[in-house]
Design an enzyme around this catalytic site. Sequence first.
Site, PDB file in Angstrom:
ATOM      1  N   LYS A  70       0.929  -1.162  -0.114  1.00  0.00           N
ATOM      2  CA  LYS A  70      -0.007   0.101  -0.089  1.00  0.00           C
ATOM      3  C   LYS A  70       0.733   1.394  -0.120  1.00  0.00           C
ATOM      4  O   LYS A  70       0.430   2.602   0.682  1.00  0.00           O
ATOM      5  CB  LYS A  70      -1.147  -0.080   1.012  1.00  0.00           C
ATOM      6  CG  LYS A  70      -1.908  -1.112   1.521  1.00  0.00           C
ATOM      7  CD  LYS A  70      -2.291  -1.754   0.236  1.00  0.00           C
ATOM      8  CE  LYS A  70      -3.330  -1.188  -0.650  1.00  0.00           C
ATOM      9  NZ  LYS A  70      -3.708  -1.901  -1.867  1.00  0.00           N
ATOM     10  N   TRP A 117       1.255   2.089  -8.851  1.00  0.00           N
ATOM     11  CA  TRP A 117       1.574   3.557  -9.533  1.00  0.00           C
ATOM     12  C   TRP A 117       3.149   3.560  -9.920  1.00  0.00           C
ATOM     13  O   TRP A 117       3.165   3.726 -11.286  1.00  0.00           O
ATOM     14  CB  TRP A 117       1.504   4.746  -8.237  1.00  0.00           C
ATOM     15  CG  TRP A 117       1.836   6.061  -8.789  1.00  0.00           C
ATOM     16  CD1 TRP A 117       1.694   6.687  -9.742  1.00  0.00           C
ATOM     17  CD2 TRP A 117       2.211   7.024  -7.687  1.00  0.00           C
ATOM     18  NE1 TRP A 117       1.970   8.035  -9.677  1.00  0.00           N
ATOM     19  CE2 TRP A 117       2.430   8.200  -8.627  1.00  0.00           C
ATOM     20  CE3 TRP A 117       2.558   7.107  -6.346  1.00  0.00           C
ATOM     21  CZ2 TRP A 117       2.914   9.462  -7.961  1.00  0.00           C
ATOM     22  CZ3 TRP A 117       2.857   8.289  -5.769  1.00  0.00           C
ATOM     23  CH2 TRP A 117       3.040   9.493  -6.579  1.00  0.00           C
ATOM     24  N   THR A 163       8.134  -6.749  -5.312  1.00  0.00           N
ATOM     25  CA  THR A 163       7.668  -7.648  -4.191  1.00  0.00           C
ATOM     26  C   THR A 163       7.596  -6.602  -2.917  1.00  0.00           C
ATOM     27  O   THR A 163       7.922  -5.668  -2.914  1.00  0.00           O
ATOM     28  CB  THR A 163       8.953  -8.234  -3.741  1.00  0.00           C
ATOM     29  OG1 THR A 163       8.758  -9.268  -2.810  1.00  0.00           O
ATOM     30  CG2 THR A 163      10.328  -7.885  -3.810  1.00  0.00           C
ATOM     31  N   HIS A 164       6.858  -7.159  -2.004  1.00  0.00           N
ATOM     32  CA  HIS A 164       6.565  -6.707  -0.705  1.00  0.00           C
ATOM     33  C   HIS A 164       7.394  -7.325   0.534  1.00  0.00           C
ATOM     34  O   HIS A 164       7.332  -6.706   1.510  1.00  0.00           O
ATOM     35  CB  HIS A 164       5.314  -6.591  -0.371  1.00  0.00           C
ATOM     36  CG  HIS A 164       4.247  -5.955  -1.448  1.00  0.00           C
ATOM     37  ND1 HIS A 164       4.214  -4.717  -1.830  1.00  0.00           N
ATOM     38  CD2 HIS A 164       3.104  -6.370  -1.914  1.00  0.00           C
ATOM     39  CE1 HIS A 164       3.428  -4.416  -2.534  1.00  0.00           C
ATOM     40  NE2 HIS A 164       2.571  -5.427  -2.604  1.00  0.00           N
ATOM     41  N   SER A 197      -4.811   2.616   4.223  1.00  0.00           N
ATOM     42  CA  SER A 197      -4.643   1.858   2.893  1.00  0.00           C
ATOM     43  C   SER A 197      -4.581   0.418   3.083  1.00  0.00           C
ATOM     44  O   SER A 197      -5.269  -0.491   2.392  1.00  0.00           O
ATOM     45  CB  SER A 197      -3.672   2.429   1.929  1.00  0.00           C
ATOM     46  OG  SER A 197      -3.771   1.841   0.604  1.00  0.00           O
ATOM     47  N   LYS A 238      -7.687   6.780  -3.179  1.00  0.00           N
ATOM     48  CA  LYS A 238      -7.517   8.040  -2.861  1.00  0.00           C
ATOM     49  C   LYS A 238      -6.177   8.762  -3.471  1.00  0.00           C
ATOM     50  O   LYS A 238      -6.257   9.915  -4.061  1.00  0.00           O
ATOM     51  CB  LYS A 238      -7.944   8.530  -1.445  1.00  0.00           C
ATOM     52  CG  LYS A 238      -9.312   8.018  -1.287  1.00  0.00           C
ATOM     53  CD  LYS A 238      -9.752   8.673   0.119  1.00  0.00           C
ATOM     54  CE  LYS A 238     -11.103   8.171   0.568  1.00  0.00           C
ATOM     55  NZ  LYS A 238     -11.510   8.302   1.771  1.00  0.00           N
ATOM     56  N   GLY A 239      -5.287   8.051  -3.285  1.00  0.00           N
ATOM     57  CA  GLY A 239      -4.047   8.635  -3.541  1.00  0.00           C
ATOM     58  C   GLY A 239      -3.501   9.921  -2.993  1.00  0.00           C
ATOM     59  O   GLY A 239      -2.981  10.669  -3.592  1.00  0.00           O
TER      60      GLY A 239
END
Length: 297
Positions: free
Chosen positions: A40, A45, A111-112, A142, A261-262
Amino acid sequence: MDNSKAGDQKGRPSQPKFPLEKMKATEVRSDDIFLITYPKSGTHWFLKVIKLILNGCDTDAKGTPASEAPLLEMLVSGVEDDPRVQLIKKSHGIAMDFHVNSMESPRLLCTHMNYDRLPTELYEKKPKVIYLARNPKDVAVSAFNHFSKPPLGLYDDFPSFLADFTDGAKEIGNFVSWGSHVLDWWKRRNENNVLYLKYEDMKKDLQSGIKSMAEFIGKDLSPDTIEKIAYHCSIEKMKQHAMDDPMVKAMGWKESPTIRKGQVGGWKTTFTVAQSELLDKCYDEWLKGSGLEFQFE
Ligand code: A3P
């Protein structure tokens, strides 16, 4: 790997276990580009930004299913692993026996995973790593939105999510501690293969961010191309296609959790004063002495 546990007393599914041993054993190429983020933090993006940098802003370009959705956790998981990951894989058109080694170079992978859970070869071959960090309050809101939705459904309310998020040792969907995630790469930010960026800086000046990413990747882009990439990657523009995401469709979500929302500072409408103070205290402890700071509005 045991994913067959019934879950908790409320009937929620147990947290999936990504195949960490497969992740560790994944082959890395020195010309790979890794985007690494805590969940998140703006991954989708940045994937879009980096893809457009690589192809000189060809917005019509279509890659393979795997290059369109290059989350390594998903690409290395097989039929025996988490069924929810399989759902995502299937929805993107990625075969269950797909092997990440069959992707063409240069690969863009994301990757996270925490630093110590990354492929062993990543430490040795040192491919280019773009690390993207975001302030923990906006990440928390988020992430709660993402992890509380079905079929993940891991949390019923924000306080129980925040209790896990502020407990540095708890796993949330296989990711451990925002603090250690952002710090492990901050410590390595001056290594030649690492570019450390912050979401909040990108929101302020995306064109400068695109320029530094392009230089880091070795792409010479004209100011005109940089401007075009920034235009196509604005939150407004990305929202227009948010619901086309195969994962959103597969999950049956009514709203995209990846393009929402960003904003910077959106956390203020969710956090109470006491919750904000609790996270401030953790933030101070986690980042103490590191020099790493975030903007919260
Ligand atoms: P919010 O939920 O705060 O709106 P990830 O891709 O890592 O899952 O991150 C998702 C977050 O990035 C979401 O944050 C989403 O709205 C935000 N995001 C997606 N596209 C963006 C863009 N073009 N500009 C700014 N933020 C964006």
